[in-house]
Design a protein around this motif. Structure first.
Motif, short mmCIF file in Angstrom:
data_model
loop_
_atom_site.label_atom_id
_atom_site.label_comp_id
_atom_site.label_asym_id
_atom_site.label_seq_id
_atom_site.Cartn_x
_atom_site.Cartn_y
_atom_site.Cartn_z
N VAL A 117 35.94 28.28 18.57
CA VAL A 117 37.21 28.78 19.09
C VAL A 117 38.34 28.15 18.28
O VAL A 117 38.36 26.93 18.08
CB VAL A 117 37.37 28.42 20.58
CG1 VAL A 117 38.75 28.83 21.08
CG2 VAL A 117 36.28 29.05 21.41
N ILE A 118 39.25 28.98 17.82
CA ILE A 118 40.44 28.49 17.12
C ILE A 118 41.62 28.71 18.07
O ILE A 118 41.85 29.84 18.53
CB ILE A 118 40.70 29.27 15.81
CG1 ILE A 118 39.42 29.52 15.03
CG2 ILE A 118 41.77 28.57 14.98
CD1 ILE A 118 38.73 28.31 14.48
N ALA A 119 42.34 27.64 18.38
CA ALA A 119 43.41 27.76 19.37
C ALA A 119 44.59 26.88 18.99
O ALA A 119 44.51 26.09 18.05
CB ALA A 119 42.89 27.36 20.75
N THR A 120 45.64 27.03 19.75
CA THR A 120 46.87 26.30 19.43
C THR A 120 46.77 24.82 19.75
O THR A 120 47.52 24.02 19.21
CB THR A 120 48.06 26.90 20.19
OG1 THR A 120 47.69 27.05 21.57
CG2 THR A 120 48.44 28.26 19.62
N ASP A 121 45.90 24.44 20.68
CA ASP A 121 45.62 23.00 20.78
C ASP A 121 44.16 22.77 21.15
O ASP A 121 43.45 23.69 21.56
CB ASP A 121 46.62 22.26 21.68
CG ASP A 121 46.34 22.35 23.16
OD1 ASP A 121 45.17 22.19 23.58
OD2 ASP A 121 47.31 22.58 23.91
N ARG A 122 43.73 21.54 21.00
CA ARG A 122 42.31 21.22 21.13
C ARG A 122 41.83 21.39 22.57
O ARG A 122 40.68 21.79 22.81
CB ARG A 122 42.05 19.80 20.63
CG ARG A 122 40.62 19.33 20.72
CD ARG A 122 39.69 20.07 19.75
NE ARG A 122 38.30 19.68 19.89
CZ ARG A 122 37.68 18.79 19.12
NH1 ARG A 122 38.31 18.24 18.11
NH2 ARG A 122 36.41 18.49 19.33
N TYR A 123 42.70 21.09 23.54
CA TYR A 123 42.27 21.20 24.93
C TYR A 123 41.99 22.66 25.28
O TYR A 123 41.00 22.97 25.94
CB TYR A 123 43.33 20.61 25.88
CG TYR A 123 43.46 19.12 25.73
CD1 TYR A 123 42.59 18.28 26.40
CD2 TYR A 123 44.43 18.56 24.91
CE1 TYR A 123 42.68 16.90 26.26
CE2 TYR A 123 44.53 17.19 24.76
CZ TYR A 123 43.66 16.35 25.43
OH TYR A 123 43.74 15.00 25.28
N VAL A 124 42.87 23.55 24.82
CA VAL A 124 42.65 24.98 25.04
C VAL A 124 41.34 25.41 24.37
O VAL A 124 40.52 26.12 24.95
CB VAL A 124 43.83 25.81 24.48
CG1 VAL A 124 43.51 27.30 24.52
CG2 VAL A 124 45.11 25.52 25.27
N ALA A 125 41.15 24.94 23.13
CA ALA A 125 39.94 25.32 22.39
C ALA A 125 38.69 24.83 23.12
O ALA A 125 37.70 25.57 23.23
CB ALA A 125 40.00 24.74 20.98
N GLU A 126 38.73 23.61 23.63
CA GLU A 126 37.57 23.06 24.35
C GLU A 126 37.27 23.84 25.62
O GLU A 126 36.12 24.14 25.92
CB GLU A 126 37.80 21.59 24.70
CG GLU A 126 37.76 20.65 23.50
CD GLU A 126 36.35 20.42 22.96
OE1 GLU A 126 35.38 20.70 23.67
OE2 GLU A 126 36.24 19.98 21.79
N ASP A 127 38.32 24.16 26.38
CA ASP A 127 38.11 24.93 27.62
C ASP A 127 37.53 26.31 27.28
O ASP A 127 36.59 26.77 27.92
CB ASP A 127 39.43 25.09 28.39
CG ASP A 127 39.85 23.77 29.06
OD1 ASP A 127 39.00 22.87 29.17
OD2 ASP A 127 41.02 23.68 29.47
N ALA A 128 38.10 26.95 26.27
CA ALA A 128 37.66 28.31 25.93
C ALA A 128 36.24 28.31 25.38
O ALA A 128 35.47 29.24 25.62
CB ALA A 128 38.63 28.94 24.93
#
Lengths: 789, 291
Positions: A117-128
């Motif tokens: 997952v590529i996301a705007t921050d690492r926490y979002v990426a980890e959750d997704a």
């Protein structure tokens, strides 16, 4: 050559070889001003998290990314299918196998990369990443190489064409018939079967990358935890099809490598592909668990060694049969020619005419790797086997293990020594090292104490390891990685004010290159070490090299540094002659000064020469004082040593404690004795870890036990024994200043010493082997078994 | 670390903390030292909706010794016990304290938090079982005192209600004829016990065992008090044979699992050895008080 003391030639203010100069890099590390991959922040940078397989072996039926894609802040979800569109779903390994970047067909080990997952921050990426849903059809997990090679074992690598079994490689070395003949004529055959368990280098800094592909310029700048940035750039060019001049790999400060940062990992490739497609920088840093479950492991060799001996105590030959557990992809980082690395150095420090080493590797449902954890291509496993075997042979013959070693050592006048499996040992004096260690430990006294303790129902053991290492690859003729010859390089520029910059093809991960390489230049050119800056790790800005691992920096890049320094000194001599209006032949060199022979007053310094190189060069001579040298070593270097460990074993609980640990090392001429001492301390601690507590194991379903530091044990100052160091100095005859590698000697040599000590405490009970880690429960089980049978 | 999302509350007073528990106790996890909770959140084994950090609550860090009782407030850290002279009033407690985790964990982790967490591999619960400790549980409208035997229900389960907080732990002090010990086998500093054995002895004036306490760590699905072994000691004159008998009982009663720390047989054997050694050490101290 004989053991000699080595004293510095240069005064402390120049700080050449032999000075325990303080580490210049430490100030920034201690003050928190290092610059590691995770410190790098770029405008617009995105963050990546990886979804990994929870199971060890399964067919992928479907991957549903829709829930993850819907999370606010998620920019993209990358799957193997997506990468396949760019021909990036698979990549080559350093052993010429292929490895899945993101799984498309099957998952082959727990923790394998399935999607990102590529996301705007690492926490979002980890959750997704946790919202990606994969349907698996589970297959039989194969958790050991013995099962892997059975006829009815499921095929792990069904992605490869024409592959019908899980056999990964088969390779042998030495003289089979000659060895069999030696065994037929032997008085005794001593056998040891042992497993060197799977371990993990676990550097404090996990692996990571910041990939920055600029869509306007097609320039890819990749900040990466790399022990070998140049080789990695070439691999990236081949994998991604990017023009090599457009790829810049920057390996900034590295927080430990130990072999773990030699391979190219899927996360690097996915982040780079994502940056290429999205047009923004992408950062990925592993968590500790990701590092432990998916990146390069080490060891995992099942070894059977047999020693043929005569009743008089001479070794007649060695026969070894080894089966390695390679995990799902064959990803050892090792010279192409040698399928089991340099394991065939297993004949060790002893002189006998024949040996035969048969090796096989098997695929299993475990993480790939097989990296040399603080070791030169599997020499650790080799050294462990022979050192355990000779001790058992001594018991079998009723001889003292030290006496047996002394009787069989290769003698100083036999060097260069041609070993039965094709190595040419450069120099050594094994007896001197062992005798020194015996003197330090008080061998006879300790033996007497051991006998006395035994009478009182106590268990004391003495273990020796007299190891020989082989480090500093190549020469290029025999040693290459994916065809790249194992040379290394140094580029030196002395500036007009006499200050210098040295650029190297290697990359320090804690070894202290910024300190030691300046000392080499200081020795050769007389420029104070403090006036020399070391640059490493940026492929745009350093000469090509194969990188830092297998104790090769000093033997290869260190040699390149000495040679280029000498070349500049030769040029400097022409300039000095011009300045002194003398003839070159009349000039004498003395620690940074040229003077006319017999007239020390008429001298010019190297600084004067440097200034003149830019302001007043002799007519017809190219201006400047700069050059590059690519060094292909004529041979490996063979550091050695003797370690003696004394342990007390609790006969009730099986706990053991190290009472003494005496380590005599010989790495030839030392650049910086303090740094050598630090390297040895670190290696002795890691050897203790492996012998006593450290391994990665798997349950029968292929779940990794050892996925965090609560389960994968790293000894602290509390457990680590006190070390007593000693040295002998036997220079390498072919290295420009006589140095050998040392960073790995203690990891290689010490495990056998610790284990031999525990076995020695129990051998009167009939115990001949305990597999590592020699934990108290295993010691107790061995005693119980001996007592009952 | 990348835990799941959670709300964070940091009350300034005990009253405020208890009223938060009163209102939303079911969804709140109390953060004291965090040395078990934070790693569990990191691995996402625990994903509490709300963390209530009690580290700002005043006056909860004392170790008091009064009238034969040693009393630990809710925020007493393991290392406070290591350093405390008062804590030497109970030998089992003071000998166990340096064995808890590693120095870094000891600086933050709390005795009360460890008991409330009730990991069967935790050391303190065995110490408390062997010494007959009790806990004070406080809610916004009541306060009750619970014996440790009743407090510990099963692994990771206690009878602390969602609106309650452990505010004090009380341990009886040893008399001058008392002694105690904690024997622990660990793979390295900071590891959970492979086997832990807490022992406590009180002798009568004649030198017989008046009261014995034995409890085991990591060899059952919860910390295990061994009344059968205690009974075998009480009223008897201490001897190596007697301790061996009690140790044998303890090794029979426990039910360890085979794992990477060792086989069940090995752990049972270590219970035997360590119970014997622990009792001998406890006796060594206790008999110093005999006149």
């Amino acid at each position: 050559m004989t053991a000699t003391e080595h004293r510095p030639h240069t005064p402390p203010e120049i700080g050449g070889l032999g000075h325990s100069r303080k580490r210049v890099e430490d100030a920034r590390f201690i003050e928190g001003r290092g610059n590691y991959v995770d410190d790098i922040e770029l405008p617009g940078m995105l963050h990546m998290a990886i979804h990994r397989s929870p199971v060890a072996h399964a067919r992928i039926l479907s991957i549903d990314t829709s829930e993850a894609e819907a999370v606010e802040g998620v920019v993209a979800v990358v799957t193997g299918e997506f990468l396949a569109g760019y021909n990036l779903a698979w990549m080559p390994t350093l052993s010429g196998d292929t490895q899945a970047v993101l799984a498309t067909d099957k998952v082959r080990f727990q923790g394998q990369e399935v999607a990102a997952v590529i996301a705007t921050d690492r926490y979002v990426a980890e959750d997704a990443a946790r919202m990606i849903h994969v349907d698996y059809e589970e297959l039989e997990p194969i958790v050991n190489p013995q099962r892997s090679l059975e006829d009815d074992a499921p095929l792990i690598r069904d992605d490869k064409e024409d592959v019908e079994s899980n056999l990964c490689y088969e390779w042998d070395s030495g003289d089979k018939d000659g060895t069999d003949a030696a065994f037929a004529g032997a008085d005794k055959i001593v056998t040891l079967q042992t497993h060197y368990p799977r371990s993990h280098p676990s550097p404090l800094e996990t692996c990571g990358v910041v990939a920055d592909v600029n869509p306007a310029t097609s320039q890819a700048t990749i900040y990466m935890t790399s022990q070998a940035p140049h080789a990695h750039r070439t691999v990236f060019a081949l994998v991604a099809g990017l023009p090599e001049q457009n790829i810049r790999i920057v390996s900034p400060d590295i927080g430990g490598g130990f072999g773990n940062k030699v391979p190219v990992y899927p996360g690097y490739v996915v982040a780079t592909a994502a940056s290429l497609v999205i047009g923004k920088p992408v950062k990925w840093m592993e968590t500790r668990t990701e590092n432990l479950i998916s990146t390069g492991f080490a060891r995992d060799y099942y070894m059977k060694g047999e020693l043929a001996v005569s009743n008089e105590g001479k070794i007649l030959g060695l026969r070894v049969d080894m089966l390695s557990d390679q995990g799902a992809f064959y990803a050892d980082a090792q010279p192409t020619k040698f399928r089991a690395g340099l394991f065939h150095i297993v004949t060790g420090s002893y002189d006998y005419p024949v040996a035969h080493v048969a090796t096989r590797g098997a695929y299993t449902n475990k993480a790939p790797g097989g990296v040399a954890y603080r070791c030169s291509f599997r020499v650790t496993e080799a050294s462990y086997l022979i050192e355990r075997l000779v001790q058992n042979a001594a018991y079998e013959l009723g001889m003292d293990p030290a006496e047996f070693r002394l009787k069989n050592f290769i003698q100083p006048d036999q060097f260069p020594y041609h070993s039965p499996t094709g190595f040419v040992y450069d120099s050594g004096d094994y007896e001197a090292a062992l005798r020194k260690a015996m003197g330090m430990v008080g061998y006879d006294q300790i033996q007497a104490e051991k006998e006395q303790a035994r009478k009182e129902g106590k268990l004391v053991g003495i273990g020796i390891a007299s190891f020989t290492e082989v480090v500093g690859a190549g020469h290029g003729e025999d040693y290459d990685i994916l065809g790249l010859k194992m040379f290394d390089s140094a580029e030196l520029r002395v500036h007009p004010t006499g200050k210098a910059i040295l650029k190297l093809g290697v990359r320090s991960q804690g070894q202290g290159h910024e300190t030691t390489f300046a000392q080499i230049v200081a020795e050769e050119l007389g420029i104070p070490a403090d006036d020399i800056k070391i640059v490493e790790g940026d492929t745009d800005n350093t000469p090509y090299g194969l990188g830092t691992y297998a104790s090769r920096s000093t033997p290869v890049a260190g040699a390149a540094t000495a040679v280029i320094s000498r070349k500049l000194r030769e040029k400097g001599k022409k300039i000095a002659a011009h300045l002194l209006e003398a003839s070159e032949e009349d000039l004498t060199w003395d620690n940074g000064k040229f003077h006319v022979a017999g007239d020390p007053e008429s001298a010019v310094t190297i600084q004067d020469v440097a200034f003149a190189a830019y302001t007043n060069p002799p007519p017809g001579l190219e201006p400047g004082l700069e050059g590059v040298h690519y060094y292909d070593p004529p041979n490996m270097t063979y550091p050695f040593g003797s370690y003696i460990v004394v342990v007390d074993v609790d006969p009730e609980s099986g706990q053991w404690k190290v009472r003494r640990m005496v380590a005599v090392d010989d790495c030839g001429v030392k650049i910086n004795p303090m740094i050598v001492e630090g390297q040895i301390h670190g290696g002795l601690a890691e050897g203790y870890a492996m012998s006593s507590m450290q391994y990665i194991t798997f349950d029968e379903s292929g779940n990794c036990i050892g996925s965090n530091f609560m389960d994968y044990l790293i000894p602290t100052a509390w457990e680590t024994p006190r070390f007593e160091l000693g040295e002998t100095v036997t220079p390498s005859p072919h290295h420009p200043f006589g140095a050998k590698g040392v960073g790995e000697s203690a990891t290689v040599g010490s495990p056998a010493a610790y284990v031999n000590a525990v076995i020695d405490a129990l051998q009167h009970l009939g115990v001949t082997n305990i597999d590592m880690p020699v934990s108290p429960d295993r010691v107790w089980a061995a005693m119980e078994k001996a007592n009952s049978g | 670390m990348y835990p799941a999302k959670f709300d964070y509350l940091a009350p300034e007073t005990l009253e405020e903390a208890l009223s938060i528990l009163h209102e939303r106790g079911d969804e709140v996890k109390i953060l004291a030292g965090g040395q078990s909770l934070i790693p569990m959140m990191k691995l996402r084994f625990a994903s509490p909706p709300t963390l209530m950090d009690i580290n700002r609550l005043p006056g909860l860090s004392r170790i008091n010794r009064t009238n034969g009782t040693l009393e630990f407030d809710a925020l007493v850290r393991h290392n406070d016990v290591v350093k405390s002279d008062a804590a030497k009033a109970n030998h089992t407690v003071s000998r166990a304290a340096p064995w808890v985790a590693d120095p870094i964990v000891r600086n933050l982790g709390t005795v009360a938090g460890s008991l409330a967490h009730h990991d069967p591999e935790g050391d303190w619960a065995s110490v408390m079982l062997a010494t007959g400790a009790e806990l004070v549980l406080t809610s916004s409208d009541s306060q009750r005192t619970v014996k440790i035997d009743d407090f510990l229900v099963d692994m990771f389960t206690t009878n602390c209600l969602p609106n309650e907080m452990v505010t004090k732990v009380r341990v009886p002090a040893h008399s001058s004829r008392g002694g105690g010990d904690y024997q622990k086998l660990e793979r390295k500093v900071g590891d959970y016990a492979t086997v832990g054995v807490a022992t406590s002895l009180e002798l009568d004036e004649g030198g017989r065992v008046a009261k014995a306490g034995i409890a085991l760590t990591s060899v059952f699905h919860h910390n295990l008090k061994v009344p059968e072994a205690e009974a075998a000691l009480e009223g008897e004159r201490p001897s190596d044979e007697l301790f061996a008998e009690a140790a044998n009982i303890a090794s029979q009663v426990c039910d360890p699992a085979s794992d990477v720390r060792g086989s069940a047989e090995y752990k049972r054997h270590v219970v035997d050895v360590f119970t014997r050694r622990g009792l001998a050490k406890s006796y060594e101290t206790a008999k110093g008080g005999l006149t």
